[in-house]
Design an enzyme around this catalytic site. Structure first.
Site, PDB file in Angstrom:
ATOM      1  CB  SER A 322      66.493  31.502  35.743  1.00 59.45           C
ATOM      2  OG  SER A 322      66.759  30.139  36.005  1.00 59.45           O
ATOM      3  CD1 TRP A 325      65.776  28.868  28.886  1.00 60.48           C
ATOM      4  CD2 TRP A 325      65.606  27.323  30.485  1.00 60.48           C
ATOM      5  NE1 TRP A 325      66.425  27.732  28.442  1.00 60.48           N
ATOM      6  CE2 TRP A 325      66.331  26.774  29.403  1.00 60.48           C
ATOM      7  CE3 TRP A 325      65.376  26.526  31.607  1.00 60.48           C
ATOM      8  CZ2 TRP A 325      66.831  25.469  29.416  1.00 60.48           C
ATOM      9  CZ3 TRP A 325      65.863  25.225  31.622  1.00 60.48           C
ATOM     10  CH2 TRP A 325      66.578  24.713  30.538  1.00 60.48           C
ATOM     11  CG  HIS A 326      63.191  26.064  34.584  1.00 65.41           C
ATOM     12  ND1 HIS A 326      64.061  27.086  34.898  1.00 65.41           N
ATOM     13  CD2 HIS A 326      63.882  24.916  34.817  1.00 65.41           C
ATOM     14  CE1 HIS A 326      65.209  26.582  35.302  1.00 65.41           C
ATOM     15  NE2 HIS A 326      65.135  25.278  35.255  1.00 65.41           N
ATOM     16  N   GLY A 327      59.481  27.142  31.899  1.00 67.14           N
ATOM     17  CA  GLY A 327      58.161  26.796  31.403  1.00 67.14           C
ATOM     18  C   GLY A 327      57.199  27.963  31.372  1.00 67.14           C
ATOM     19  CG  PHE A 484      61.644  22.218  31.740  1.00 70.87           C
ATOM     20  CD1 PHE A 484      60.343  22.633  31.921  1.00 70.87           C
ATOM     21  CD2 PHE A 484      62.256  21.504  32.757  1.00 70.87           C
ATOM     22  CE1 PHE A 484      59.655  22.351  33.090  1.00 70.87           C
ATOM     23  CE2 PHE A 484      61.576  21.211  33.932  1.00 70.87           C
ATOM     24  CZ  PHE A 484      60.273  21.639  34.093  1.00 70.87           C
TER      25      PHE A 484
END
Length: 484
Positions: A322, A325-327, A484
């Site tokens: 997770s 996934w954001h960056g 994102f």
């Protein structure tokens, strides 16, 4: 095209008129209109990436058809792998190529074998993390036989590119949104009014709360070495409300806009800052992503079944993925790992599903115990947001070091004291409204419903007035999650 722009203020009424007054008697024409306006909406940002979303749509549409015809398990698995590789491949290239390249060369340098590899100047397509997961949900659900594959190319394209939630979610499941394109929509004035109400609240969150918090958060984070510990604490506090107002505000506008066209999207935020533990926070924050990871990653790994080691392993995997996934930055990975650590006590004690009801349900105010739980959970969350906001790990550690310095309890010194106090008052009012509306889909969904029309319209006018007075109406400020 931004929701908080004049372009969208002109775009939305035109689409609404065409949808309900020109094509109202033809479902296929309505769906085709949604495809066209969605591509216009996305292309407004950068038309060059329209081919990318079109290709991703085509691949999963064709794979879905083949999955519906194929009975052999190995071939079906092969088709799913193709879908995953194509979608994750695009996402990986645009979002993570330079990150992996930089870390690869750094590892060789540390080993005493420096190499020269040129990075690429890659533009991250807006929304790629969102529509990639959305179209993947279709392929996975068809593979699992939870959903019949569609042969309606227009409906499927509309599902993938649906403009209200295309840029930053909610990440809709094919099982929820796709069937809505098959059914004839009839205009419902009560649904449309509710949609406008949610759009208004979303604009307030974005333009009054998030954008004003951003001004102070950016100033403090970008010059953190110059500020006292107390100012750094306030910087983290302002960023916490910036990201919540910004992202949940986008979701409110997206969900409200969808209602104008007869569609129902999933709730994406459920008043997360009133959570009584971290497990509850993650049931209330970015719910479409959290449940996506739960259903397509966590449960297939074994979920909460099995040994304690397995539970802990799966929890760390899900939070690290997770975060990533954001960056493409180690700060996001550390942010994910920190939240996993926060989560462990509830998991180990078996209390991770303890708080499933509305906070202080049936009461105006929380109990002392709930108040302590809410405040402690909020403080842990704010601390984790420092890693999310920091430019890199060095910045994050220096920020935290400065925050816990000897002047932590000093009086904050604002250049614009009046503006800061005004913002704190606005945040306090915002918290009160959110608390009163915590049992609804959004804060003002039931606010004043039982009172006179004059009361309700006075409230709406006050919100509009607040946006006009305190919102930055002269500048179109992008939403955080566009990166994102």
């Amino acid at each position: 095209m931004l929701f908080n722009s004049l372009d969208f203020a002109v775009f939305l009424p035109i689409v609404f008129f065409l949808y309900w007054f020109v094509f109202k008697n033809n479902l296929r024409s309505q769906n085709l209109l949604i495809v066209v306006v969605s591509y216009v909406f996305y292309g407004w940002w950068d038309w060059r990436f329209l081919a990318l979303i079109a290709f991703s749509t085509l691949i999963d549409f064709l794979i879905g058809i083949e999955l519906g015809k194929e009975g052999d398990k190995l071939k079906r698995r092969g088709l799913l792998i193709v879908s995953v590789l194509v979608n994750i491949g695009f996402l990986g290239f645009f979002k993570y190529y330079n990150f992996f390249l930089d870390n690869f060369t750094a590892a060789f340098s540390i080993a005493g074998m420096p190499i020269q590899v040129n990075s690429l100047n890659i533009i991250l397509p807006v929304g790629i993390s969102f529509y990639t997961f959305q179209t993947l949900s279709y392929s996975i659900d068809v593979y699992r036989r939870k959903l019949e594959p569609t042969r309606d190319w227009i409906s499927f394209t509309a599902f993938v590119s649906f403009f209200p939630q295309l840029m930053a979610g909610p990440i809709e499941r094919a099982t929820n949104l796709l069937p809505q394109f098959y059914k004839k929509r009839v205009f419902d004035s009560s649904l449309a009014i509710d949609g406008l109400r949610q759009i208004l609240w979303g604009l307030f969150k974005k333009m009054v709360i998030a954008d004003n918090c951003a001004e102070y958060a950016n100033l403090i984070f970008n010059n953190s070495s110059e500020y006292s510990g107390s100012m750094l604490v306030l910087g983290a506090f302002f960023f916490a409300f910036q990201i919540y107002g910004d992202f949940s505000g986008y979701s409110d506008i997206a969900i409200g806009t969808s209602r104008l066209f007869g569609f129902s999207l999933m709730q994406n935020f459920a008043f997360p800052y009133f959570s009584r533990d971290i497990a509850e926070f993650w049931r209330r924050w970015h719910m479409s992503l959290t449940t996506w990871f739960r259903d397509y990653v966590y449960i297939p790994l074994g979920g909460s079944r099995g040994s304690l080691y397995g539970k802990i392993r799966n929890t760390f995997i899900i939070f690290l993925v997770s975060g990533f996934w954001h960056g493409a930055n180690w700060t996001f990975i550390v942010w994910g790992a920190l939240n996993a650590l926060y989560f462990l006590p509830s998991l180990i004690s078996g209390k991770n599903r303890k708080n499933l009801n509305v906070p202080a349900e049936g009461s105006r105010l929380p109990s002392f115990k709930e108040t302590v739980s809410i405040l402690s959970t909020f403080m842990l969350t704010v601390f984790a947001w420092i890693f999310f906001r920091a430019e890199n790990m060095t910045h994050a550690m220096s920020y935290i070091g400065g925050m816990f310095s000897e002047d932590l309890f000093s009086i904050p010194n604002f250049t614009n004291l009046k503006g800061a106090v005004t913002l704190l008052v606005l945040i306090a009012g915002f918290i009160i409204i959110e608390w009163k509306g915590r049992g609804g889909q959004y804060a003002i969904s039931k606010f004043g419903i039982k009172r006179s029309r004059v009361f309700r319209w006075s409230m709406y006018l006050l919100i509009i007035l607040a946006i006009d007075i305190f919102g930055n109406t002269s500048e179109e400020i992008e939403f955080i999650y566009f990166q994102f």
